[in-house]
Design an enzyme around this catalytic site. Structure first.
Site, PDB file in Angstrom:
ATOM      1  CG  HIS A  40      -1.169   3.701   4.849  1.00  0.00           C
ATOM      2  ND1 HIS A  40      -1.932   3.377   5.943  1.00  0.00           N
ATOM      3  CD2 HIS A  40      -0.512   2.555   4.495  1.00  0.00           C
ATOM      4  CE1 HIS A  40      -1.755   2.093   6.226  1.00  0.00           C
ATOM      5  NE2 HIS A  40      -0.901   1.567   5.368  1.00  0.00           N
ATOM      6  CB  CYS A  56      -0.947   0.010   1.193  1.00  0.00           C
ATOM      7  SG  CYS A  56      -0.223  -0.649   2.690  1.00  0.00           S
TER       8      CYS A  56
HETATM    9  P1  NAP Z   1      -7.403  -9.485   7.929  1.00  0.00           P
HETATM   10  O1  NAP Z   1      -8.414  -8.420   8.119  1.00  0.00           O
HETATM   11  O2  NAP Z   1      -6.734 -10.065   9.118  1.00  0.00           O
HETATM   12  O3  NAP Z   1      -8.076 -10.664   7.076  1.00  0.00           O
HETATM   13  C1  NAP Z   1      -7.404 -11.847   6.759  1.00  0.00           C
HETATM   14  C2  NAP Z   1      -8.236 -12.656   5.789  1.00  0.00           C
HETATM   15  O4  NAP Z   1      -7.477 -13.787   5.361  1.00  0.00           O
HETATM   16  C3  NAP Z   1      -9.521 -13.198   6.412  1.00  0.00           C
HETATM   17  O5  NAP Z   1     -10.526 -13.269   5.432  1.00  0.00           O
HETATM   18  C4  NAP Z   1      -9.102 -14.606   6.834  1.00  0.00           C
HETATM   19  O6  NAP Z   1     -10.161 -15.493   6.914  1.00  0.00           O
HETATM   20  C5  NAP Z   1      -8.226 -14.977   5.653  1.00  0.00           C
HETATM   21  N1  NAP Z   1      -7.336 -16.084   5.991  1.00  0.00           N
HETATM   22  C6  NAP Z   1      -6.378 -16.096   6.926  1.00  0.00           C
HETATM   23  N2  NAP Z   1      -5.779 -17.304   6.969  1.00  0.00           N
HETATM   24  C7  NAP Z   1      -6.386 -18.058   6.025  1.00  0.00           C
HETATM   25  C8  NAP Z   1      -6.234 -19.390   5.578  1.00  0.00           C
HETATM   26  N3  NAP Z   1      -5.323 -20.214   6.123  1.00  0.00           N
HETATM   27  N4  NAP Z   1      -7.027 -19.846   4.587  1.00  0.00           N
HETATM   28  C9  NAP Z   1      -7.966 -19.021   4.043  1.00  0.00           C
HETATM   29  N5  NAP Z   1      -8.151 -17.751   4.411  1.00  0.00           N
HETATM   30  C10 NAP Z   1      -7.383 -17.277   5.406  1.00  0.00           C
HETATM   31  O7  NAP Z   1      -6.218  -8.996   6.987  1.00  0.00           O
HETATM   32  P2  NAP Z   1      -6.252  -7.991   5.731  1.00  0.00           P
HETATM   33  O8  NAP Z   1      -5.924  -6.636   6.199  1.00  0.00           O
HETATM   34  O9  NAP Z   1      -7.505  -8.200   4.951  1.00  0.00           O
HETATM   35  O10 NAP Z   1      -4.973  -8.472   4.926  1.00  0.00           O
HETATM   36  C11 NAP Z   1      -4.874  -9.766   4.375  1.00  0.00           C
HETATM   37  C12 NAP Z   1      -3.567  -9.863   3.596  1.00  0.00           C
HETATM   38  O11 NAP Z   1      -3.622  -8.968   2.498  1.00  0.00           O
HETATM   39  C13 NAP Z   1      -2.312  -9.460   4.383  1.00  0.00           C
HETATM   40  O12 NAP Z   1      -1.786 -10.527   5.117  1.00  0.00           O
HETATM   41  C14 NAP Z   1      -1.393  -8.991   3.293  1.00  0.00           C
HETATM   42  O13 NAP Z   1      -0.676 -10.069   2.749  1.00  0.00           O
HETATM   43  C15 NAP Z   1      -2.350  -8.433   2.254  1.00  0.00           C
HETATM   44  N6  NAP Z   1      -2.408  -6.956   2.366  1.00  0.00           N
HETATM   45  C16 NAP Z   1      -1.839  -6.255   1.410  1.00  0.00           C
HETATM   46  C17 NAP Z   1      -1.849  -4.904   1.479  1.00  0.00           C
HETATM   47  C18 NAP Z   1      -1.145  -4.112   0.453  1.00  0.00           C
HETATM   48  O14 NAP Z   1      -0.347  -3.317   0.866  1.00  0.00           O
HETATM   49  N7  NAP Z   1      -1.431  -4.275  -0.816  1.00  0.00           N
HETATM   50  C19 NAP Z   1      -2.458  -4.215   2.499  1.00  0.00           C
HETATM   51  C20 NAP Z   1      -3.047  -4.946   3.484  1.00  0.00           C
HETATM   52  C21 NAP Z   1      -3.022  -6.337   3.397  1.00  0.00           C
HETATM   53  P3  NAP Z   1     -10.828 -15.949   8.333  1.00  0.00           P
HETATM   54  O15 NAP Z   1     -11.907 -14.927   8.592  1.00  0.00           O
HETATM   55  O16 NAP Z   1     -11.380 -17.289   8.040  1.00  0.00           O
HETATM   56  O17 NAP Z   1      -9.749 -15.927   9.358  1.00  0.00           O
HETATM   57  O1  3JN Z   2       1.029  -2.487   7.643  1.00  0.00           O
HETATM   58  C1  3JN Z   2       0.594  -1.911   6.626  1.00  0.00           C
HETATM   59  O2  3JN Z   2       0.169  -0.763   6.674  1.00  0.00           O
HETATM   60  C2  3JN Z   2       0.600  -2.614   5.328  1.00  0.00           C
HETATM   61  C3  3JN Z   2       0.790  -4.067   5.528  1.00  0.00           C
HETATM   62  C4  3JN Z   2       0.812  -4.913   4.536  1.00  0.00           C
HETATM   63  C5  3JN Z   2       1.045  -6.320   4.797  1.00  0.00           C
HETATM   64  C6  3JN Z   2       0.631  -6.895   5.999  1.00  0.00           C
HETATM   65  C7  3JN Z   2       0.894  -8.237   6.265  1.00  0.00           C
HETATM   66  C8  3JN Z   2       1.549  -9.010   5.340  1.00  0.00           C
HETATM   67  C9  3JN Z   2       1.690  -7.109   3.835  1.00  0.00           C
HETATM   68  C10 3JN Z   2       2.042  -6.517   2.510  1.00  0.00           C
HETATM   69  O3  3JN Z   2       1.130  -6.276   1.739  1.00  0.00           O
HETATM   70  O4  3JN Z   2       3.216  -6.284   2.230  1.00  0.00           O
HETATM   71  C11 3JN Z   2       1.947  -8.443   4.124  1.00  0.00           C
HETATM   72  C12 3JN Z   2       2.667  -9.310   3.159  1.00  0.00           C
HETATM   73  O5  3JN Z   2       1.994  -9.836   2.282  1.00  0.00           O
HETATM   74  O6  3JN Z   2       3.880  -9.472   3.289  1.00  0.00           O
END
Ligand code: NAP
Ligand code: 3JN
Length: 343
Positions: free
Chosen positions: A247, A133
């Site tokens: 952010h 992000c």
């Molecule tokens: P979150 O609110 O904690 O949600 C996590 C999601 O992943 C929930 O739907 C959870 O399902 C699911 N999940 C976790 N473990 C799983 C598994 N073993 N099998 C299937 N589903 C599973 O987190 P979030 O903020 O949405 O972020 C999720 C991920 O997106 C992060 O870890 C990161 O890699 C990525 N992300 C990327 C950015 C970016 O910068 N582009 C920003 C934020 C996040 P349950 O409800 O069943 O636990």
């Molecule tokens: O902390 C934030 O503001 C952004 C976080 C992103 C994030 C959180 C958990 C795992 C990432 C990411 O998108 O880089 C990951 C990951 O996939 O490594």
């Protein structure tokens, strides 16, 4: 117009839920929506276009069973590592929001306003990666400047909202604030952050690397250069602040040529999905409260350095769950559809 079977992996999460809102608003051509999560949330529902859709459990065979065309992953790196290959094997294009594939040379890393042409490389692995992000909003704002003046170096400090660490991290901030007002805050009780986040700022996001920078900071270095196809020096300090969403970044850019702030303001404003908010006399500048649920990146406080004519300072703000994750992923999917339908 062709419609697509779309899987959202992590549909019960902060990013997954936002994916659904962005797809609805964009009138994304969905034939069938398949929300996926772990067994914990399977059987629950998400709302899509006014209807309750049941969440299914993510399994190795679900993509084939549901005949998925497009799989949007945001359930963490280990989930993408294990399950994205099954989605590709089933014939889907994967758009992955985690860091797992971002720096893989066979996987394009795309911000549609900056390097849409890279989407064409999706066939190499069947996967397109969404950047972090903090990288997305920064490169969106800097792309027009790079084209015009050539950027040599970026020094950035971020102010990242708790939602970047997921739903439970937002809940941790809210709980700590409630406890503070009830005179019950226990500083030692924190799970999602290395310290109390309420009434605090924490200069650590993700783990520390050997070189003293954090992994989040090094993501900004590698990703910026992969997206820009360049070798720009980047020095980042990523900081968690006690906000819920949006952010902010204080960015200092060193250009190859001299750059006038008024001219730069016009150049930045021409950027796609950029809104310049820059009227300091009226106290108008970007802030997290301005960007929530918006799909644009806001830029302001654009000013020249007081010492060097080739250095510019600015403040960049975007909704991390939208621009920094869901909106970027949906825009990639829209471009992918456009490109594939031209073939
Ligand atoms: P979150 O609110 O904690 O949600 C996590 C999601 O992943 C929930 O739907 C959870 O399902 C699911 N999940 C976790 N473990 C799983 C598994 N073993 N099998 C299937 N589903 C599973 O987190 P979030 O903020 O949405 O972020 C999720 C991920 O997106 C992060 O870890 C990161 O890699 C990525 N992300 C990327 C950015 C970016 O910068 N582009 C920003 C934020 C996040 P349950 O409800 O069943 O636990
Ligand atoms: O902390 C934030 O503001 C952004 C976080 C992103 C994030 C959180 C958990 C795992 C990432 C990411 O998108 O880089 C990951 C990951 O996939 O490594």
């Amino acid at each position: 117009m062709r419609k697509f079977n779309v899987a959202v992996v992590g549909a019960s999460g902060a990013v997954g839920e936002e994916m659904l809102r962005v797809m609805e608003e964009a009138e994304f051509p969905v034939a069938k929506l398949v929300p996926l999560a772990s067994a914990r949330s399977a059987g629950g529902t998400v709302e899509y276009k006014g209807e309750e859709v049941t969440i299914k459990e993510l399994t190795e065979t679900i993509f084939e069973e549901e005949e998925i065309d497009i799989a949007l992953f945001s359930a963490g790196g280990s989930v993408s590592a294990k399950f994205a290959p099954f989605a590709v094997e089933a014939g889907a294009v994967v758009i992955d929001n985690t860091s797992h594939f971002r720096m893989d040379p066979e996987v394009p890393l795309v911000v549609p306003e900056v390097n849409p042409q890279d989407i064409a490389k999706w066939r190499e692995k069947g996967i397109i990666a969404n950047p972090n992000c903090s990288t997305i909003q920064m490169v969106q704002a800097l792309k027009p400047l790079h084209d015009e003046y050539g950027i040599e170096r970026i020094d950035v400090s971020t102010y990242q909202a708790t939602s970047g660490a997921g739903k439970s991290a937002m809940e941790e901030l809210v709980r700590q604030m409630q406890e503070f007002f009830a005179f019950k805050l226990d500083e030692s009780e924190h799970n999602k952050f290395p310290h109390q986040i309420a009434l605090n700022v924490i200069p650590q996001i993700d783990v520390f690397m050997e070189n003293g920078f954090t992994k989040e900071e090094m993501k900004m270095v590698g990703e910026t250069n992969k997206i820009m196809h360049d070798s720009i020096e980047v020095a980042a300090t990523c900081v968690r602040v006690p906000t819920l969403r949006g952010h902010a970044e204080s960015v200092t850019v060193t250009c190859k040529k001299d750059v006038d702030a008024d001219e730069a303001r016009e150049v930045i404003a021409r950027g796609e999905n950029i809104v310049v908010v820059d009227d300091p006399k009226k106290s108008l500048y970007p802030m997290p409260t301005l960007c929530v649920e918006k799909n644009e990146t806001f830029v302001g406080r654009i000013r020249n350095d007081i010492y060097r004519p080739n250095i510019l300072h600015m403040f960049v703000v975007a909704d991390n769950l939208r621009v920094g994750a869901a909106t970027n992923a949906v825009r990639i999917a829209q471009k992918w559809i456009e490109m594939e339908s031209e073939l």
